[in-house]
Design an enzyme around this catalytic site. Sequence first.
Site, PDB file in Angstrom:
ATOM      1  CE  LYS A   1       0.591   1.371   4.318  1.00 42.99           C
ATOM      2  NZ  LYS A   1       1.761   2.374   4.876  1.00 42.99           N
TER       3      LYS A   1
ATOM      4  N   PRO B   1       9.969  -4.768   1.588  1.00 42.07           N
ATOM      5  CG  PRO B   1      10.942  -2.724   1.178  1.00 42.07           C
ATOM      6  CD  PRO B   1      10.017  -3.703   0.525  1.00 42.07           C
ATOM      7  CG  MET B   2      10.923  -7.004   6.862  1.00 44.13           C
ATOM      8  SD  MET B   2      11.769  -8.220   7.903  1.00 44.13           S
ATOM      9  CE  MET B   2      10.867  -7.737   9.630  1.00 44.13           C
ATOM     10  N   GLY B   3      10.297  -2.487   7.213  1.00 42.13           N
ATOM     11  CA  GLY B   3      10.567  -1.209   7.897  1.00 42.13           C
ATOM     12  C   GLY B   3      10.594  -0.126   6.700  1.00 42.13           C
TER      13      GLY B   3
ATOM     14  N   GLY C   1       7.497   0.996   5.102  1.00 40.40           N
ATOM     15  CA  GLY C   1       6.207   1.857   5.143  1.00 40.40           C
ATOM     16  C   GLY C   1       5.181   1.290   4.088  1.00 40.40           C
ATOM     17  CG  LEU C   2       6.203  -0.087   0.619  1.00 44.04           C
ATOM     18  CD1 LEU C   2       7.184  -0.787  -0.111  1.00 44.04           C
ATOM     19  CD2 LEU C   2       5.692   0.935  -0.275  1.00 44.04           C
TER      20      LEU C   2
ATOM     21  N   GLY D   1       3.813  -4.262   4.586  1.00 42.59           N
ATOM     22  CA  GLY D   1       4.109  -5.419   4.247  1.00 42.59           C
ATOM     23  C   GLY D   1       3.553  -6.536   5.205  1.00 42.59           C
ATOM     24  N   GLY D   2       3.850  -6.434   6.539  1.00 45.11           N
ATOM     25  CA  GLY D   2       3.468  -7.348   7.739  1.00 45.11           C
ATOM     26  C   GLY D   2       1.996  -7.184   7.717  1.00 45.11           C
ATOM     27  CB  SER D   3      -0.601  -4.572   7.946  1.00 48.53           C
ATOM     28  OG  SER D   3      -0.008  -3.886   9.005  1.00 48.53           O
TER      29      SER D   3
ATOM     30  CG  ASP E   1      -1.168   0.428   8.156  1.00 50.99           C
ATOM     31  OD1 ASP E   1      -1.921   1.473   8.576  1.00 50.99           O
ATOM     32  OD2 ASP E   1       0.041   0.621   7.857  1.00 50.99           O
TER      33      ASP E   1
END
Length: 285
Positions: free
Chosen positions: A11, A95-97, A99-100, A102-104, A137
């Site tokens: 996102k 990528p981690m950290g 702001g895209l 990814g984890g959410s 998110d």
Amino acid sequence: MPHLTLPAPAKLNLFLHIVGRRPDGYHELQTLFQFLDYGDELIFEPRGDDQIRIEPALPGVSLENNLIWKAAEQLRKEVGGTLPGYTIHCDKRLPMGGGLGGGSSNAATTLVALNRLWGLHIPVDRLAEIGLSLGADVPVFVRGHAAWAEGVGERLTPSSPPEHWYLVLKPECEVSTALIFGHEGLTRHSPRIKIAPAFEGDDPRYRNDCQSLVCKLYPEVARALDWLGQFTSAKLTGTGACIFGRFPTESEALEILARKPSGIKGFVAKAVNLSPLTVRLNELN
């Protein structure tokens, strides 16, 4: 149950205003979420037991702290009883950290997938509530449509901003969301605005309130913004570290991507208002 392969898209926060801070420490936001046709991919493979396993393990993240595992466990708690196990293969592209989200997005795809595979038939409103317990998110990824968001990011109004091409760059750093939101230098009192009937990214009313602080604490982000700003209006997404810029065509974005400074990673993607996860689920129905 069969294998199931589903996307977990990225996102962008097309803007991010922080309009206050609640007594519990959480921040009140106004933002506009839009998906990209680029992201991770999750493959759900049935096991012969009731365990949830994730392959490969995320470096530096224990199983119990992996949002994929936490999403599966939250769903188990929701219904109780024994449910079939799955090995969840995560093809990690985001990528981690960064702001895209990814984890959410991984968590949301897990909720949606296991709701289907386990035959739970939990309504989307309840899935979004479960998702909120995992991260602010997660609900927008569960609901699957670009949205104007308020509150901590959970009060969503479907929106349809223009579906532009974007170049996304990831500087050589990972930004700590907790550090940014806890920092005394963060702007927290932007005036509230009404939902824009037609959002255009170059409008100076729309900015990312985290950007100036992130640039101060992470000079790699500031340098990347300066470089991309030569070609288009460049912004931070979320708390970063990823930045993005809009281009009229894919080819123009790819041309600039090819010229990026060494050490910076990046990709070109199309913004979409209907999540690739929702599109894929519609194809399966």
